[in-house]
Scaffold this motif. Structure first.
Motif, mmCIF file in Angstrom:
data_model
loop_
_atom_site.group_PDB
_atom_site.id
_atom_site.type_symbol
_atom_site.label_atom_id
_atom_site.label_comp_id
_atom_site.label_asym_id
_atom_site.label_seq_id
_atom_site.Cartn_x
_atom_site.Cartn_y
_atom_site.Cartn_z
ATOM 1 N N LEU A 100 0.872 -1.172 0.000
ATOM 2 C CA LEU A 100 0.000 0.000 0.000
ATOM 3 C C LEU A 100 0.908 1.221 0.000
ATOM 4 O O LEU A 100 1.677 1.433 0.955
ATOM 5 C CB LEU A 100 -0.897 -0.020 1.240
ATOM 6 N N VAL A 101 0.841 2.015 -1.057
ATOM 7 C CA VAL A 101 1.758 3.148 -1.212
ATOM 8 C C VAL A 101 0.995 4.448 -0.975
ATOM 9 O O VAL A 101 -0.058 4.678 -1.592
ATOM 10 C CB VAL A 101 2.357 3.173 -2.645
ATOM 11 N N ASP A 102 1.517 5.278 -0.073
ATOM 12 C CA ASP A 102 0.905 6.594 0.137
ATOM 13 C C ASP A 102 1.927 7.484 0.846
ATOM 14 O O ASP A 102 2.997 7.012 1.237
ATOM 15 C CB ASP A 102 -0.388 6.473 0.952
ATOM 16 N N LYS A 103 1.560 8.761 0.975
ATOM 17 C CA LYS A 103 2.464 9.656 1.683
ATOM 18 C C LYS A 103 2.210 9.572 3.191
ATOM 19 O O LYS A 103 3.102 9.718 4.000
ATOM 20 C CB LYS A 103 2.281 11.094 1.184
ATOM 21 N N SER A 104 0.933 9.374 3.527
ATOM 22 C CA SER A 104 0.586 9.250 4.938
ATOM 23 C C SER A 104 -0.229 7.980 5.122
ATOM 24 O O SER A 104 -0.997 7.585 4.237
ATOM 25 C CB SER A 104 -0.245 10.462 5.375
ATOM 26 N N PHE A 105 -0.055 7.333 6.257
ATOM 27 C CA PHE A 105 -0.773 6.081 6.498
ATOM 28 C C PHE A 105 -1.771 6.201 7.645
ATOM 29 O O PHE A 105 -2.196 5.198 8.209
ATOM 30 C CB PHE A 105 0.234 4.943 6.741
#
Lengths: 444, 444
Positions: A48-53
């Protein structure tokens, strides 16, 4: 011996964990057994790729799949598909292009991206023998891309009429049933979380235009020019016109329309009156619906939730399962994007489509008003179907003259309205709304 | 260089040239170029098998494809698919079995056959690595088999509510809007060619039951027992109940219902009241519609023509094109017919489903009537939601007592009705109709 079904596997990475991304991740992880039972496919969400989790954490998604390095994810040779749910246009455009370069299939819900850059990305995927699944890009959970490219494949599609924006439809339902203003209804939609703080893409028709552009590509084999799609929204709609429509037997809806004419495919987006007998008139609140008219099947309609995390995730995951099953590649492989199969169909230039219209003119109560208006309409060859003007109420300076017309081109009507607005016996803001009659079925 | 699409070919023989067979043949021949353009598939109709070719001749189908020797057709090694549109049960059962033995795929619209012998034929096709396409078996031109097995594949299906018989729906629309009797409305349907001379399979609910049995197999992975599906038709419906329903805010529809309960899948077919707010209540005339509730997508509805030559041919041909494209085999390959994936779901025994009911009792105007009725209901733990009894009109011997209940089992209600009918203060024919409330969406 009981026959055993063949189990298929697919390894996916998801980019973007907002409303739709979060719902997709949650369902892929929580309902893995259900998906396997329903489809025979085991989906492994490996990254799962994102800037914030923060959102991902709040959903209980296990941290061991959180990744911030996209390059590393794309470099994984065991990965089959990138699920693009990041939103925006430029970032996902680059992302999808890079995913294709890395030999990965793509699933996306991004209607703006596909409406603007779909051809380029689709061509690249074709070159590389890869698939882009985009069921979720139009009408959320309603499998309408599949209807056009599979279920109704035996049909020449004559017309598509869609209610494709749940926020706008909710606001219109409020205006119709409560008689409230646009501003109050928008406020209500924002309070319950249906409308965003900046609702312009929804209420001004842009989101609807993206979706009808994608569907028209598939149904008619055209490559829509955005500048040739007249787009208006509901943000200038006056409740008095909503109520006047009701009195005339119509319901106002934000419609996307695309239909064949002898000269080409006519397309437009805007608030319009539709007969209360038409199934689209029944679509209430945040729901979407798409009427598709085929030459063999006649009128079909597909209804459901056009937005929201879970409903959109339903469409995203159908594409992922379909990749493993071979359905999504088969759909992608045959669609009408092939230039060699789409030579003849052209798009009608904006304004040349023929429509019926509702016209409300604010006029002073003086001799000659109706003569002046009807002379202008006659000059443009516009035939009046009905005309209503009530007696002047006390204190009322301008009184509404409500006209419905027979069919004429939008250009002719726009010229007439300009002239009418310039008369010194009228207010400057004549209101113009198309009237949509039931599309004829062509079945024999 | 313009990329060229890959052209696929499929060779088909059609058995049965009635309404659907004739329309299928006509479209395959007349619209060959259209189908190629839409799908990239070239369908060659190489044989039309029937006992008489009068209808085929009247449609202008070229005589050189007429065949009366089925064996010869099946022996053609270049043939890919047999299209079974002969109707009946035993002949097509043998035909399909022989086609599979000859290594041919099969496409059929035969709901009765599949509801009764589907498992046996599907198992045989699986063994041989062949495909049976049956999109046309349920709801005519509406691609609802594809919705269940593809578009909504990411969902646990919670419920299916269908209007699946156009003849019955047309008759009910007449009764509702004109207040006419069942007999007069049937007569009207027969005059316009919508109802057959012997309409029993349509109006008594059998056709609807076949369709919901097929859809339930796919959606819930059960193998429905026909004896456990309570089936009633519209043929005993009294217009006074239709009108009473309207006064209570309901519309009467011939519904097929299948939904999950904690104890199993409840299934039934019969005329029922549905809230006028529910989209199914809007379905008028010969149209069909299917509401499907999924755990992620929420409420979806699929609407269109459920019968007729061209609309059904649309579904038949989508299966043929899908065979060439690999879609139909992929759908057939994964469906929930696999015994190893369907261990747990059971069907609820008939009568144990929980429902709300409308009950009309004809009673004499004497003290103690309501006490007697309400005592019987209370003994069966049936709670009254509303009760209406008007004052006796002049010359009226029995007056209607109209009751709506909270949920109870059908068994309990049937026992109560039997006791109420046996009272000496009531007429013997209490009328019982289920009331269907909006199914809850489970999306988060």
């Amino acid at each position: 011996m009981r026959p055993m079904s063949a189990r298929k596997r697919i390894r996916a990475a998801l980019v973007g964990c907002g409303t739709v991304g979060g719902a997709t991740a949650r369902i892929l992880l929580q309902d893995k057994e259900l998906l396997l039972r329903r489809s025979g496919v085991e989906v492994e969400l490996v990254a799962l790729v994102d800037k914030s989790f923060d959102h991902a954490r709040s959903l209980g998604i296990p941290e061991d799949i959180f990744r911030s390095d996209l390059d590393e994810v794309l470099a994984d040779p065991t990965l089959d598909v990138i699920i693009e749910l990041a939103g925006g246009v430029e970032f996902p455009r680059t992302l999808i292009s890079r995913a294709l370069d890395a030999g990965k299939h793509v699933v996306t819900a991004n209607k703006a991206l596909l409406a603007l850059h779909g051809r380029e990305l689709f061509a690249k995927a074709r070159e590389k023998g890869l698939t882009i699944g985009f069921e979720a890009s139009c009408a959320g959970g309603i499998p309408v891309i599949r209807a056009i490219t599979d279920g109704l494949l035996a049909n020449e599609i004559d017309a598509i009429y869609g209610i494709l924006n749940g926020t706008s439809n909710y606001i219109l339902s409020e205006m119709i049933h409560k008689g409230s203003s646009y501003a109050d209804s928008l406020d209500q939609a924002q309070q319950i979380g249906l409308a965003e703080a900046d609702p312009s893409l929804d209420v001004q028709g842009g989101d609807t235009a993206h979706k009808i552009a994608i569907m028209s590509s598939l149904a008619f084999g055209i490559s829509p020019e955005f500048t040739d799609i007249p787009v208006s929204g509901i943000d200038n709609l006056d409740e008095q016109d909503v109520l006047a429509g009701r009195d005339l037997g119509y319901v106002v809806k934000l419609l996307a329309v695309a239909h064949r004419t002898p000269l080409g495919v006519a397309m437009w987006v805007g608030p319009a009156f539709i007969s209360r007998e038409h199934p689209l008139a029944w679509v209430e609140g945040p729901f979407n619906a798409v009427s598709i008219y085929g030459h063999a099947v006649g009128h079909t309609l597909f209804y459901g939730r056009g937005a929201g995390g879970d409903p959109t995730a339903s469409a995203v995951i159908s594409d992922i399962l379909g990749l493993a099953l071979g359905i999504t590649p088969a759909l992608f492989g045959h669609t009408g994007f092939w230039p060699d199969r789409n030579g003849e169909t052209r798009q009608l230039p904006a304004g040349s489509e023929e429509l019926r219209f509702y016209l409300r003119i604010m006029a002073v109560d003086k001799p000659g008003v109706l003569a002046a208006i009807s002379t202008i309409l006659a000059r443009e060859q516009i035939s009046i179907a009905s005309l209503h003007q009530n007696e002047q109420a006390r204190g009322q300076e301008l009184i509404p003259v409500v006209i419905t017309t027979h069919t004429c081109t939008r250009q002719a009507m726009n010229r007439a309205v300009q002239e009418i607005n310039a008369l010194d016996i009228t207010g400057a803001g004549a209101v113009l709304l198309p009237i949509v009659d039931e599309h004829p079925e062509k079945i024999s």
